[in-house]
Design an enzyme around this catalytic site. Structure first.
Site, short mmCIF file in Angstrom:
data_model
loop_
_atom_site.label_atom_id
_atom_site.label_comp_id
_atom_site.label_asym_id
_atom_site.label_seq_id
_atom_site.Cartn_x
_atom_site.Cartn_y
_atom_site.Cartn_z
N PHE B 148 0.86 -1.35 -0.11
CA PHE B 148 -0.12 0.04 0.00
C PHE B 148 1.02 1.18 -0.06
O PHE B 148 0.44 2.39 -0.29
CB PHE B 148 -0.97 -0.01 1.32
CG PHE B 148 -0.09 0.53 2.44
CD1 PHE B 148 0.07 1.62 2.79
CD2 PHE B 148 0.33 -0.66 3.56
CE1 PHE B 148 0.58 2.09 4.17
CE2 PHE B 148 0.92 -0.42 4.45
CZ PHE B 148 1.20 1.05 4.66
N LYS B 172 -1.24 -7.87 -8.78
CA LYS B 172 -2.14 -7.55 -7.56
C LYS B 172 -1.77 -6.42 -6.95
O LYS B 172 -0.58 -6.71 -6.02
CB LYS B 172 -2.11 -8.88 -7.02
CG LYS B 172 -3.66 -8.90 -6.12
CD LYS B 172 -3.48 -9.69 -4.73
CE LYS B 172 -2.93 -9.07 -3.81
NZ LYS B 172 -3.43 -7.67 -3.37
N GLU B 175 -4.83 -3.89 -1.74
CA GLU B 175 -6.43 -3.66 -1.83
C GLU B 175 -6.51 -2.38 -0.90
O GLU B 175 -7.84 -2.16 -0.97
CB GLU B 175 -6.94 -4.93 -1.28
CG GLU B 175 -6.94 -5.30 0.07
CD GLU B 175 -5.36 -6.12 0.48
OE1 GLU B 175 -4.68 -6.06 -0.42
OE2 GLU B 175 -5.37 -6.61 1.53
N ARG B 176 -5.83 -1.88 -0.24
CA ARG B 176 -5.97 -0.68 0.57
C ARG B 176 -6.18 0.63 -0.42
O ARG B 176 -6.81 1.72 0.01
CB ARG B 176 -4.61 -0.33 1.54
CG ARG B 176 -4.44 -1.54 2.45
CD ARG B 176 -5.29 -1.29 3.63
NE ARG B 176 -5.22 -2.57 4.59
CZ ARG B 176 -4.30 -3.14 5.34
NH1 ARG B 176 -3.14 -2.26 5.15
NH2 ARG B 176 -4.35 -4.20 5.85
N SER B 225 5.83 -6.80 4.01
CA SER B 225 6.74 -7.33 5.31
C SER B 225 7.32 -8.50 5.11
O SER B 225 7.09 -9.44 4.31
CB SER B 225 5.36 -7.47 6.15
OG SER B 225 4.77 -8.69 6.16
N CYS B 280 9.86 1.72 3.36
CA CYS B 280 10.69 0.58 3.95
C CYS B 280 12.23 1.25 3.97
O CYS B 280 13.20 0.62 4.38
CB CYS B 280 10.89 -0.82 2.80
SG CYS B 280 11.42 -0.42 1.11
N GLU B 382 9.85 -3.29 13.11
CA GLU B 382 9.56 -2.26 12.22
C GLU B 382 8.10 -1.58 12.82
O GLU B 382 7.28 -2.08 12.80
CB GLU B 382 9.39 -2.83 11.01
CG GLU B 382 9.40 -1.75 9.79
CD GLU B 382 9.44 -2.21 8.43
OE1 GLU B 382 8.84 -3.50 8.26
OE2 GLU B 382 9.92 -1.59 7.43
#
Lengths: 496, 496, 496, 496
Positions: B148, B172, B175-176, B225, B280, B382
Site C-alpha cells: 500500500f 495484484k 487492496e488498501r 512485510s 521501507c 519495524e
C-alpha cells in the site's frame, strides 16, 4: 581397507562413525570405504569456513586469483593422477576423464579473471555532486553438493568461482567416487589457499540436510537428479538460502533432411555413448524428420556402432566404461526391455556386453532403439546409460513440439545446414543450451551452464558470468559530501 | 458507492462476488469498495497474459521500448491525477506523491533502454569455427504483488521492465489503495500496449495464492512485510517459480562526531517522517556516537520538529499525512508506549496530534524517542510510522555491531566527512543499500534496489540491471556449420 | 531570397559576408541562399560552446537525458516539416526522408539511456583497502561536419550522444541542404537544452579549417568522401584532436547460387536505387556466383526495374528523386558512359529519364550494367548514383577476393541460405558492416556504424556504444584513506 | 663485445650493418653493442608478422590465452634473470626491477582473460526475425615502440594484449637497454607462441619510421617523450594507422592542511625518488596548501631524505640507482641549477652524490627544492630525475589551477582525509590518473593507463579494457534468413 575421509580446515581426517562401500565399477568389487559425516562433522567444516571468511573476504581479488593461477598449473601437472582416481571409482576411460578434467580446468582459468569479473558499476552525479556505485560482495560460507558422474568437473564448476569471489566453501562430493574431490582439494591448498577456505566432507543425506539447515551457509549449488534438485531448492529457499539446483535431462537432436548424415552419425556416437551416457548433456534421443532421414540415420548409426568397445578405464582403446553401480545397470537394461515390450525395435542391443576379464563389471553396451514414441517409459524418463533412441516425425514443427513438451529442457541440437531452420529452432526451442550441428552444446567456461524447465531450479546458471552474480550479493552505495569544509579553507569544527 | 474492479485483457471489469472497504485515511471514512478477485478471475488474467505472450515475445525490443517512451509522456501528462488518486486512498501529501511518481517514472525511462540492456554475449571461435552466444529470453507470464505504501512507484519498479523484456504481466496491487494501479495500467494501454500483456487484479490471499500456485506464472515479484515475503518466496520457490520478495526494514543512521549536525537534522526530518515513516527506506533509528553528538542531535532535532505539520494530502503546506488505517495507527502508538514503558524518553510526542477538521483521520504526529536500547520492542520491530528513535553509543564499532546484528538489512547511512570512516562503514556494514551522508539511499533506477538479511529473499535485486536478469532466462547457443558445401561449389546433396 | 543563417548560443543569425546558392534539385533552380561563416563566426560558436560547457558538464546525466526524451517527442511531432525541408533541398522522396528521420530519432532514443551508458568500472580492494574506479568524463567542445545525403540522420548520429555525454557541440552541416540541421537544432532548444550547448554554423572550407585548428575543439566527427575524410583525420590528429572520419564506399552483394532470387531482386531494388544511390551504404555492385545465378539476376532485375519511377519529393508514388547537383548528375552519367566504353553492357539505361514538369531537374534513372570488371573506372570509384553494376565470378572465393581487394570496406552482403557460407563470409570479409541476406546492413542505433579500410579513419565507430567512448575520456581514480582517525575515536589533528 | 640483435620469425639474429653502444650506467662504461636495424630488417620483421597473422587470427582465443598462462609462469620463473638484465643496462635497483616486472606480469594475467574480454554484443530481433551482433576482430600486424625507463613493463603493457587479441606484433624497444625485451620475447616463444607472431627489432629513427610508413602495420603503440609522441601520432594517423602515443608528465601532489604529514612524507619518498624519478608517473611537484603544511612538509621531507642511499643495482640496500646516461645526468643537474638561479631554494642537494667504487656512474642524489614557482624552467618541463619540487599556495583552488594549467595531465594526487575535498579534486582535475592519498596512481592492469592533455595522443588508453578495444576493430553483422524453406518441408531448389 582404505577409508576416504574429509578435509576440514586444511587437515585431512578419516574419523568416521559410519562408512559406506566404494566400488570399482569395472570389476564390480568393493575397493575402498568412504567416511560418512555426522551432523557434527559437517558443522565443523562450516565452522572452519566461517572462521576463515573475514580474512579471505578482505584479501584483494587479485591475490585470490593468483592462487587460481597456481592451481591451474597443479591440476595440469597432476592430471594423470586425477584421471586414475576418476577411472578407479567412476569407471570412465582415461581419455574421457582427461576431457572432463580439461573442462574443469577451464573454470579455474575463468576464475583467474576475477578482478575483471568483480567490477562494479559506477555512476557519477546521480544527482548534483552525488555519486552511486554497486559492489558485488561475497556471501560468506557457501556449499556445493555434486554428483558421481563428473567427480572432478562439477566441483570445479563451483568452488573456484565461489572462492575467488571471496566466499569460503564446503563441498560434499558424491559418496560413490569421492577420492577425486579430496585430491583436487589438497592441490588447492598446495596452490596457496589458506586453511578453512575450502573444505570437503563426505556423506549422505545427513550431510546434505545439515548444509541445507545451518544458518551460516548462505548459498547451495547442487547438481544431480531432478527430484533431489527440487528437494534441495525448495528446502534451501525455505531456509533463506540462495540456491541453484541442476537436475535431469532428456536431450534431443533433430536430424533434418538436409543434414550431412555422415557427420551426424560421427557426432552422435560420442554424444550418445561417451561416458556410458552418464552425462546430463548426453544426447539420448534423435528425432529424424522424414522417412529418408530416419532410415539413413538408423542404418548408418547401426553400422558405426559396431566397432565401439566397452571396457576398463585404463585401456585407451576402449570407447566407454561401465555404469556406476549394479543397480544402475539393472535400471538401464530395464528401460531397454520396456521400450522393446512397448513396441520399439532394439536395433543394436547392448544388454549383454562381453568384457573379457571384467565379467562382474557393471557394463552396458551401446544400444540403438528405433521406433520410440513419446508414450514410452524409456522416452519419458532419463535413462542415463549408453542408449540412443530414435523417434521419427514428419516435420520439424512436430520435432520441436516433442522437445518443448518434455519435462526437461537441458540441452538440444539440430543438424542442418539451413540458416533459417537453425535460427527458428534456437529462438523457439524451450531448452537452455542449444547446439547447431553441435550435439553436446555444453557452454564454454566463459558462458554459463543451465537448462530450462525442470532441469534447473534457480535464477542463475552454473559457472561463467552467472556464477559471479550467484556467488556475490549486490551492495549499492550512494554518497554525497555535505559541504566544502577543508577545500574552502574553513577549519574543522566539531559540533559543540 | 464506486467499486474498483480489475483490468483483464485490456478490459475493465467491476464484476465481484466479494468486495472490501477502501478508506480515506485523512477522514477515517470508507470512500470506495474494491472488488476481491476469486480464483477464477485471477486465472482469467493469467490466461489473458498467456495468450498475449507469443506475439509480445516476438515483438522486437525496440518496438516494445517505444511503448515505454509513450508511457513516460502519459504518466507525466497525468501526474496530477495520479497524485490525487494516491492521496485519496493512501493519504500522502501531494508533493510526496509527486516524488513517488517521479521515482516510478525513472523506471520507465530505464525500461526505454531495453535494446541495450537485453544485449547478449557473443563469442567467436570458442573452438575452431565454432561460435557461441548467450541470449536473454523472456520468462512468459510473470506476476507482481505490491504494498500500500507506494501505490504507483512499486508497481512501476516491476512491470515496465518485465514487459519491455518480453514478458506479460499480472499485477495484484494493495487492496488498501488500488485505484492508482488501475489508472496507470489504463495509461499503458493508451501508450500502445496490446491487450493481455498487462493485467491488474485486485484481491486478497486468494489472489496471491492463485498466482503462487498457477503453473503458468513463471516468476513473482513481491514487496511487503518480512513474514509475508518469506511465505511468498518459500511457496513460489517450492512451486518452481523464480521469486524476489522484499520485506521489512529497520534503517539506522550513524551520526559521527565530525558530522555537520545542522545538515544531519535537516536530512533526518524528511528521512524519518516523510510519508509518515511508511517507507521501507524510512530512517527510523539514529545512532549517535559520543555524548556530544547525541545531545546535539536530540536538541537540534527536537527544535527542528516543532514546525512539522501533519494533515490532509491536498494541502501542500503539510509535511506528511495520516497512516494507512486505524489499526496501524494503534500499532504505532503502541510502540511509542512500549518504548516509554521500557525506559526510553519520548522527547517529542506525536501520539495525540490535532488536525482540525480531520479528527477521525488516522494521524500520528512526528515523534522523537531518546535513550532507546536494543532490547526494546520498538527497536527490534519495524514501526512503519513517523517515529525516530535515538540510540547512543560510544564508538563507531559499537554502532556498526548494532546494525549488523539486526534482523533487517535494507538501508543505512553514516553522517561524517571523514573518507576513511565512510569507506570502512560501506565495506563492512551488512546492509544492501548504504548512504554516505545520504539518509535515504534508494538506488537510482539504473542501479538496483535490494536489502540484505531478512529484508530480501532472492538472488537478484529489484529494478535496474538486476531486473533485466530477473525477468529473463539465459539461453546459450553453440553453433558449428559442418562443411563448406555451397561455398566450395559442391551441389546440395540429400542423404539418399 | 531567404538566407539560411547560423544558430549560435541559442540565437539564430543570418549575418553573412558571403552566401552560396541552395538549389531545389528537382527543379534545378536556386531556391535559397546559405550564409557562409567566416572564421570569426565559427569562433563565436566555439566560444559559446566553451562558455556553456562547465555547467552542462556538471548537469547530472539523467537530467541531460530527459532533454533527449523531450527531443524525441518533438522530432516525431514535427516529422512532416523535417521531411519537407529534406525534400526541398536534397530531393529525396518524402517516404525516404521519413525513413532517414526515423533512423536519426533512434539515435536520440539511444542517447536517452545515457545514465546506463556512462557507468564506469569500479574495483574494490585493488590492494588492501585501496579502491580504484574509472569514470568517463566529457571532452569539452566537440564538432561535427556532415554531408548532404542525410541532412537529418547523420547530424543525429553525432550531437545527441555527444551532448548527452556532457559535451557541447558545434555542427557544420552540408551547405547544399542546410535548413534541416537548423530546424532540428531549434527543436532541441525547445526541448530544454540551455543556450550554447548546441550550435550550428553553415560554411565551407573556412569553417571546416577553423574547427580543425581551434585548440578549444577537442574532437571532430566527420562523414563525407574519403579524400576529405583523410584530410580531416590527418589535420585533426596533427592538432591533437580526437577524430573519427567516415569516407566513401563501394558496397558489394554476393549472390550465391542457392539464394532465393526473387528475394534478392526485391531487396536490391531499394538497396541500389533508394535515395538515388546517394548513400554510403548503397549497394552498388552485385557479384553473381555462377552463370545461372548471374543470368537470373540480370534478367529478373531488369524486369523489376521497369516500374521504378523517378520524380519530385512530395509525390509518394515516386521511388526516388534527383541527385544533388547538375555536376553530380554529369559525373554519374559519365561513369555509365565509361563502363559502356570499357566493355560493359548497359542493360537498363537511366541516362535520359523523362520527368514531366521537371525537365531541368537533376534526375538520373535507375541503371543496370552487366559484365563489369574490376579494371573499369566505374568499378573502382564510388558513383553515388542509382547505378547497379553486376560482376560475374565463378566461385565465392573469387567474389570475396574482389571485395577484400577493394579500397573501401564499408558495407557488404551475401545472399544465401547456407549457414556455413554465411559464417565464412562474415568472418573473413574485410568490411565493417556485413549483411546476411540484408542488403543495407546499417547497424541499429544500439550498435555502432563504421567501415574498414579507407572507409573510416579512426579507432571508434560512429553512434552506439563506440560513440559513448568517443565522446568521453577515461579518468581512473585510485583511493586509499590513510588511517582510521575518526572511526577509532581519535580526535582530528592538524599537522602542527 | 656482445652484440644484441633482433628476434624475427622466431629466430635470433645479430646481423647488423650499424651498432650503437649500450652503457652500464652505474659504471659509466660501454658494456655491449646493440644492432641498429636497417629498413630491410624491419620489413623482414613485418613480413614475418604478416605471414603468421592468418593462422594466429584463426586460433581460438582460449588457445591464445593459454600461451599467456604459460608465459606468466615463465616470467615468474626467470624473474631474477630479467631483473639482472634490467639492472645492468638501466641501472635500477633489483627490488625496483622486481616491482616493474610484477606490474608487467599483471598485464599478462589480464591477457589470460581474453575469451571474456573479447565477447561481442548480440541483439536478437533488431527487426522481425533479424538479428545483429558486433564482433571485435584483430587488426593484423601491430607495432610497439617503447622507452628505456621500463624495459620490461612497458613492452608488457602492449604485446600480450595485442597478441592475445589475435594480432601479430613487431616491438622496437629502447636501444639504451634492449636486452630485456629480447629475453622476454624468447620466453614467450618457450611458452608456445608460433614463430612470427612476436618479433623484436632494435634500432633508431630508421626503424621507427619504417614502422610508421609500412602499410602492413595497422596500429602503433608508443610510450616516450611528448615531442616524439606527437610526431609518432601525427605521422601514424596521416598514414591511416591507429595510434596511441603516450608522452611526458609533470605529476603534482596537493598536500592539504588536514593530511597526515608523516604518511605524506613516507609516500613521497618512493614516489619522487624511486627509479631515480625516471618514471612518467613520478611525483615531481608537491603543492602545499597553507604555510603550516608547507613548512611541515619541507622539514619532515628533508629529514626523511637523509638516509636515502644511491648506488648500484644489485645492492638491495640502495634506494635508487643512476640515471640512464651522462647527458641525462647533466640535464637533471642543469634543471636544479636553473631553479636555484631563478630563485628557488635547494633544501637537499643531490648534485654531487658520492658513490664509492662507482665514481664514473651517472648518479644524481635525491634533491628537494622549495619555493618553486610556475614561471621556472624546472617547473614547466619534465626533469625525469630524483628531484622533488615544492610549490606553496594558499588555497586548494589555487593548487588545482596550477595543475589544470600545466601542459601535461598524466598523474596527480591529493593528500587529505576529507571526503568532500577528495571528490571535488577527482571530479575537476584535468588529469587522467588521480590518486586520493595514493601518490603513484598507476591503474592496476584491469583498468587502463592514460594521461590527458599533452600526456597522451589517441582515443584509447594503454592496457586494460581500452587495450582490448585498441587492438581490435568492430565488425557488425546483421542477419536475416529469407524464408522457411527446409523448415517447412519444401525441397531445396536451385534457381534454374
Amino acid at each position: 581397507m582404505e577409508i576416504i575421509g574429509h578435509l576440514i580446515n586444511g587437515k585431512y581426517s578419516e574419523q568416521a562413525e559410519r562408512t559406506q562401500d566404494v566400488f570399482n565399477p569395472a570389476t564390480g568389487t568393493v575397493a575402498k570405504k568412504v567416511a560418512i559425516a555426522s551432523r557434527e562433522t559437517v558443522e565443523d567444516a562450516i565452522t572452519a569456513a566461517q572462521a576463515a571468511y573475514p580474512e579471505w573476504r578482505n584479501t584483494p581479488p587479485l591475490k585470490r586469483a593468483r592462487i587460481m593461477f597456481n592451481y591451474k598449473a597443479l591440476l595440469e601437472k597432476h592430471a594423470d593422477k586425477i584421471c586414475e582416481l576418476i577411472g578407479a571409482e567412476h569407471g570412465k576411460i582415461c581419455h574421457d576423464a582427461a576431457g572432463e578434467l580439461q573442462r574443469g580446468i577451464e573454470n579455474v582459468e575463468y576464475a583467474c579473471g576475477a578482478p575483471e569479473l568483480l567490477k562494479g558499476e559506477y555512476s557519477k552525479n546521480v544527482g548534483p555532486n552525488i555519486d552511486s556505485w554497486s559492489e558485488f560482495q561475497p556471501l560468506g560460507v557457501v556449499a556445493g553438493i555434486t554428483p558421481f558422474n563428473f567427480p572432478a568437473m562439477v566441483p570445479l564448476w563451483m568452488f573456484p568461482m565461489a572462492i575467488v569471489c571471496g566466499n569460503t566453501f564446503v563441498l560434499k562430493p558424491s559418496e560413490r567416487d569421492p577420492s577425486t574431490a579430496l585430491f583436487i582439494a589438497e592441490l588447492l591448498h598446495e596452490a596457496g589457499l589458506p586453511a578453512g577456505v575450502f573444505n570437503v566432507v563426505n556423506g549422505d543425506k545427513v550431510a546434505v540436510d545439515t548444509l541445507l539447515e545451518d544458518k551460516r551457509v548462505k548459498a547451495v549449488s547442487f547438481v544431480g537428479s531432478t527430484p533431489i534438485a527440487e528437494y534441495i531448492y525448495s528446502k534451501a529457499s525455505a531456509n533463506g538460502k540462495r540456491c541453484q539446483a541442476l537436475g535431469g535431462a532428456k536431450n534431443h537432436a533433430i536430424v533434418m533432411p538436409d543434414a550431412d548424415m555422415d557427420n551426424v552419425v560421427s557426432q552422435l556416437l560420442g554424444a550418445a555413448f561417451g561416458s556410458s551416457g552418464e552425462r546430463c548433456m548426453a544426447l539420448s534421443v534423435a528425432v529424424a524428420v522424414g522417412k529418408a532421414a530416419g532410415d539413413a540415420l538408423v542404418n548408418k548409426m547401426a553400422a558405426a556402432m559396431k566397432p565401439l568397445k566397452v571396457g576398463e578405464c585404463s585401456d585407451k582403446t576402449n570407447d566407454f566404461g561401465p555404469v556406476i553401480t549394479k543397480e544402475h545397470k539393472d535400471k538401464v537394461v530395464g528401460f531397454i526391455d520396456s521400450a522393446e515390450s512397448q513396441g520399439a525395435t532394439v536395433v543394436v542391443d547392448g544388454r549383454h556386453p562381453q568384457v573379457a576379464g571384467y565379467e562382474k563389471g557393471f557394463f552396458v553396451g551401446a544400444t540403438l532403439i528405433d521406433g520410440v514414441t513419446k508414450e514410452m517409459d524409456s522416452y519419458q524418463q532419463e535413462i542415463f546409460g549408453p542408449v540412443l533412441q530414435v523417434v521419427r516425425v514428419d516435420t520439424m514443427e512436430e520435432a520441436m513440439t516433442l522437445i518443448n513438451d518434455h519435462e526437461y529442457g537441458n540441452g538440444t541440437c539440430i543438424f542442418t545446414r539451413d540458416g533459417e531452420a537453425a535460427r527458428y529452432f534456437s529462438d523457439h526451442i524451450e531448452v537452455g543450451m542449444v547446439g547447431i550441428n553441435v550435439p553436446l552444446p555444453v557452454p564454454v567456461a566463459y558462458h554459463s551452464f543451465g537448462g530450462w524447465k525442470r532441469s534447473l531450479f534457480g535464477d542463475l546458471h552454473a559457472y561463467g558470468p552467472d556464477a559471479v552474480r550467484f556467488y556475490t550479493k549486490r551492495k549499492t552505495i550512494t554518497q554525497r559530501w555535505p559541504s566544502a569544509g577543508v577545500r574552502e579553507g574553513k577549519s574543522f569544527s566539531f559540533p559543540s
